[in-house]
Scaffold this active site. Structure first.
Site, PDB file in Angstrom:
ATOM      1  N   LYS A 110      -6.980  -5.123  12.913  1.00 35.18           N
ATOM      2  CA  LYS A 110      -5.653  -4.573  13.237  1.00 35.18           C
ATOM      3  C   LYS A 110      -5.070  -5.279  14.468  1.00 35.18           C
ATOM      4  CE  LYS A 110      -4.824  -1.150  10.296  1.00 35.18           C
ATOM      5  NZ  LYS A 110      -3.851  -1.419   9.212  1.00 35.18           N
ATOM      6  N   ASN A 138       1.890  -2.268   5.356  1.00 38.59           N
ATOM      7  CA  ASN A 138       1.283  -0.949   5.563  1.00 38.59           C
ATOM      8  C   ASN A 138      -0.130  -0.836   5.002  1.00 38.59           C
ATOM      9  OD1 ASN A 138       1.371   2.204   5.739  1.00 38.59           O
ATOM     10  ND2 ASN A 138       0.956   1.735   3.580  1.00 38.59           N
ATOM     11  N   TYR A 146     -12.632  -2.987  11.906  1.00 38.54           N
ATOM     12  CA  TYR A 146     -11.288  -2.533  11.505  1.00 38.54           C
ATOM     13  C   TYR A 146     -10.318  -2.729  12.685  1.00 38.54           C
ATOM     14  CZ  TYR A 146      -7.675   1.074  10.650  1.00 38.54           C
ATOM     15  OH  TYR A 146      -6.498   1.763  10.512  1.00 38.54           O
ATOM     16  N   GLY A 174       0.821  -1.219   0.000  1.00 35.76           N
ATOM     17  CA  GLY A 174       0.000   0.000   0.000  1.00 35.76           C
ATOM     18  C   GLY A 174       0.848   1.259   0.000  1.00 35.76           C
ATOM     19  N   ALA A 175       1.955   1.213  -0.741  1.00 32.19           N
ATOM     20  CA  ALA A 175       2.924   2.323  -0.678  1.00 32.19           C
ATOM     21  C   ALA A 175       2.723   3.342  -1.784  1.00 32.19           C
ATOM     22  CB  ALA A 175       4.349   1.770  -0.722  1.00 32.19           C
ATOM     23  N   SER A 207      -3.050   0.314  14.050  1.00 33.27           N
ATOM     24  CA  SER A 207      -3.782   1.518  14.444  1.00 33.27           C
ATOM     25  C   SER A 207      -4.048   1.455  15.941  1.00 33.27           C
ATOM     26  CB  SER A 207      -5.119   1.543  13.698  1.00 33.27           C
ATOM     27  OG  SER A 207      -5.982   2.486  14.268  1.00 33.27           O
TER      28      SER A 207
HETATM   29  N1  LIG Z   1      -4.516   7.605   8.174  1.00 33.66           N
HETATM   30  C1  LIG Z   1      -4.711   7.386   9.479  1.00 33.66           C
HETATM   31  O1  LIG Z   1      -5.169   8.266  10.243  1.00 33.66           O
HETATM   32  C2  LIG Z   1      -4.349   6.056  10.079  1.00 33.66           C
HETATM   33  C3  LIG Z   1      -4.497   5.885  11.451  1.00 33.66           C
HETATM   34  C4  LIG Z   1      -4.148   4.679  12.020  1.00 33.66           C
HETATM   35  C5  LIG Z   1      -3.651   3.659  11.227  1.00 33.66           C
HETATM   36  N2  LIG Z   1      -3.540   3.836   9.895  1.00 33.66           N
HETATM   37  C6  LIG Z   1      -3.015   2.718   9.088  1.00 33.66           C
HETATM   38  O2  LIG Z   1      -1.825   3.139   8.448  1.00 33.66           O
HETATM   39  C7  LIG Z   1      -1.682   2.484   7.191  1.00 33.66           C
HETATM   40  C8  LIG Z   1      -1.506   3.529   6.098  1.00 33.66           C
HETATM   41  O3  LIG Z   1      -2.618   4.418   6.159  1.00 33.66           O
HETATM   42  P1  LIG Z   1      -2.866   5.528   5.045  1.00 33.66           P
HETATM   43  O4  LIG Z   1      -3.773   6.524   5.675  1.00 33.66           O
HETATM   44  O5  LIG Z   1      -1.574   5.950   4.442  1.00 33.66           O
HETATM   45  O6  LIG Z   1      -3.720   4.676   3.980  1.00 33.66           O
HETATM   46  P2  LIG Z   1      -4.229   5.128   2.544  1.00 33.66           P
HETATM   47  O7  LIG Z   1      -5.634   4.613   2.421  1.00 33.66           O
HETATM   48  O8  LIG Z   1      -3.970   6.553   2.249  1.00 33.66           O
HETATM   49  O9  LIG Z   1      -3.286   4.270   1.593  1.00 33.66           O
HETATM   50  C9  LIG Z   1      -3.353   2.884   1.629  1.00 33.66           C
HETATM   51  C10 LIG Z   1      -2.873   2.344   0.304  1.00 33.66           C
HETATM   52  O10 LIG Z   1      -3.097   0.924   0.363  1.00 33.66           O
HETATM   53  C11 LIG Z   1      -3.575   0.495  -0.896  1.00 33.66           C
HETATM   54  N3  LIG Z   1      -4.335  -0.731  -0.732  1.00 33.66           N
HETATM   55  C12 LIG Z   1      -5.583  -0.861  -0.210  1.00 33.66           C
HETATM   56  N4  LIG Z   1      -5.988  -2.133  -0.283  1.00 33.66           N
HETATM   57  C13 LIG Z   1      -4.956  -2.819  -0.846  1.00 33.66           C
HETATM   58  C14 LIG Z   1      -4.778  -4.175  -1.198  1.00 33.66           C
HETATM   59  N5  LIG Z   1      -5.742  -5.069  -0.984  1.00 33.66           N
HETATM   60  N6  LIG Z   1      -3.604  -4.550  -1.762  1.00 33.66           N
HETATM   61  C15 LIG Z   1      -2.620  -3.650  -1.995  1.00 33.66           C
HETATM   62  N7  LIG Z   1      -2.750  -2.335  -1.695  1.00 33.66           N
HETATM   63  C16 LIG Z   1      -3.898  -1.939  -1.124  1.00 33.66           C
HETATM   64  C17 LIG Z   1      -4.449   1.646  -1.384  1.00 33.66           C
HETATM   65  O11 LIG Z   1      -4.638   1.607  -2.801  1.00 33.66           O
HETATM   66  C18 LIG Z   1      -3.669   2.865  -0.901  1.00 33.66           C
HETATM   67  O12 LIG Z   1      -2.782   3.371  -1.882  1.00 33.66           O
HETATM   68  C19 LIG Z   1      -2.934   1.623   7.043  1.00 33.66           C
HETATM   69  O13 LIG Z   1      -2.663   0.311   7.471  1.00 33.66           O
HETATM   70  C20 LIG Z   1      -3.923   2.281   7.967  1.00 33.66           C
HETATM   71  O14 LIG Z   1      -4.923   1.365   8.388  1.00 33.66           O
HETATM   72  C21 LIG Z   1      -3.851   5.017   9.291  1.00 33.66           C
END
Ligand SMILES: NC(=O)c1ccc[n+]([C@@H]2O[C@H](COP(=O)([O-])OP(=O)(O)OC[C@H]3O[C@@H](n4cnc5c(N)ncnc54)[C@H](O)[C@@H]3O)[C@@H](O)[C@H]2O)c1
Length: 245
Positions: free
Chosen positions: A161, A86, A157, A9-10, A143
């Site tokens: 996690k 990620n 969710y 998910g990068a 998270s």
């Molecule tokens: N943004 C927040 O506030 C927050 C808070 C706590 C935890 N997180 C966790 O941090 C991590 C990154 O968060 P973010 O906000 O950058 O996420 P985001 O949604 O901006 O990006 C996630 C990326 O993962 C890709 N993705 C989704 N499903 C996929 C799959 N099945 N296979 C491959 N790629 C896939 C998406 O296309 C996207 O580019 C996640 O695990 C999220 O749950 C985020």
């Protein structure tokens, strides 16, 4: 020899922040995303700044696809030394923040799929190679919703996690003797959430700001380093000071 990292998910936000940081240290980064254009754009951006990055687009929730694509990536790149789990769907537009009692069971898979099965699939795919080579780092981005109960309607969710984080604790014990560590970075509220959601929460964060991709990258940087070789099975909260328990 330069190490190779697979970051799931990068294509954007936190995962891209981690990939940029690892690439800047000379690590080859394999940019996974379910969205091929996003993965390619992220890899191209890193290459344009002098990093070594390749796009690796596939859906991590599909076990057969993830196992076979990661086996190919290992063969093509001489193994994967670092896995950053990620990918997640914290704020994806298809997700709903509704109480568990109102959520139809058909919606559970959306959270369990990427946040738990995705971690199982990718971790399974890299672990034998890491153990055979005697060095490896698995870092799962979790998270705070998976660490503490919250009243923001993210129960399934959070459960997914928590499952992925607990997998790391067990795996850490299994692979520690091989020189492989498995840890969790547990994120608080990050800077890509909508303003209307973040607004009321920011004033409850001790440091009064949202987290960034650089904050995540700094934690991953430490956990991937040799300095952290005695740190495994642990969860590092990166959350601006919330939930200091
Ligand atoms: N943004 C927040 O506030 C927050 C808070 C706590 C935890 N997180 C966790 O941090 C991590 C990154 O968060 P973010 O906000 O950058 O996420 P985001 O949604 O901006 O990006 C996630 C990326 O993962 C890709 N993705 C989704 N499903 C996929 C799959 N099945 N296979 C491959 N790629 C896939 C998406 O296309 C996207 O580019 C996640 O695990 C999220 O749950 C985020």
């Amino acid at each position: 020899m330069a190490k190779t990292a697979l970051i799931t998910g990068a294509g954007q936000n936190m995962g891209l922040g981690v990939a940029r940081h690892l690439a800047a240290q000379g690590i080859q980064v394999l940019i996974n995303d379910i969205d091929p254009e996003r993965a390619e754009a992220a890899a191209a951006e890193i290459r344009a700044s002098g990093g070594n990055a390749l796009a690796a687009a596939f859906d991590i929730t599909k076990t057969d696809i993830a196992l076979s694509r990661i086996a190919e990536l290992e063969a093509e790149n001489g193994g994967i030394d670092i896995l950053v789990n990620n990918a997640g769907n914290a704020g994806h537009k298809a997700t709903h923040q509704i109480p568990f009692k109102d959520m139809p069971p058909e919606e559970w898979d959306m959270y369990i799929g990427v946040n738990l099965y995705g971690v199982l699939n990718c971790t399974k795919a890299v672990l034998n190679g890491m153990c055979d080579r005697g060095w490896g780092r698995v870092i799962t981005i979790s998270s705070e919703a998976g660490r503490v109960g919250l009243d923001i309607n993210v129960s399934v969710y959070g459960a997914a996690k928590a499952g992925a984080a607990h997998l790391m604790r067990h795996i850490a014990r299994e692979v520690g003797p091989y020189g492989v560590t498995a840890n969790v970075v547990s994120l608080g509220l990050m800077d890509n959430v909508p303003d209307e959601f973040a607004g009321p929460i920011i004033k409850t964060i001790p440091t009064r700001r949202l987290g960034t991709g650089e904050d995540v990258a700094a934690a991953v940087d430490y956990l991937t380093s040799d300095a952290a070789s005695w740190v495994t099975g642990q969860t590092l909260p990166v959350n601006g000071g919330s939930y200091a328990i």
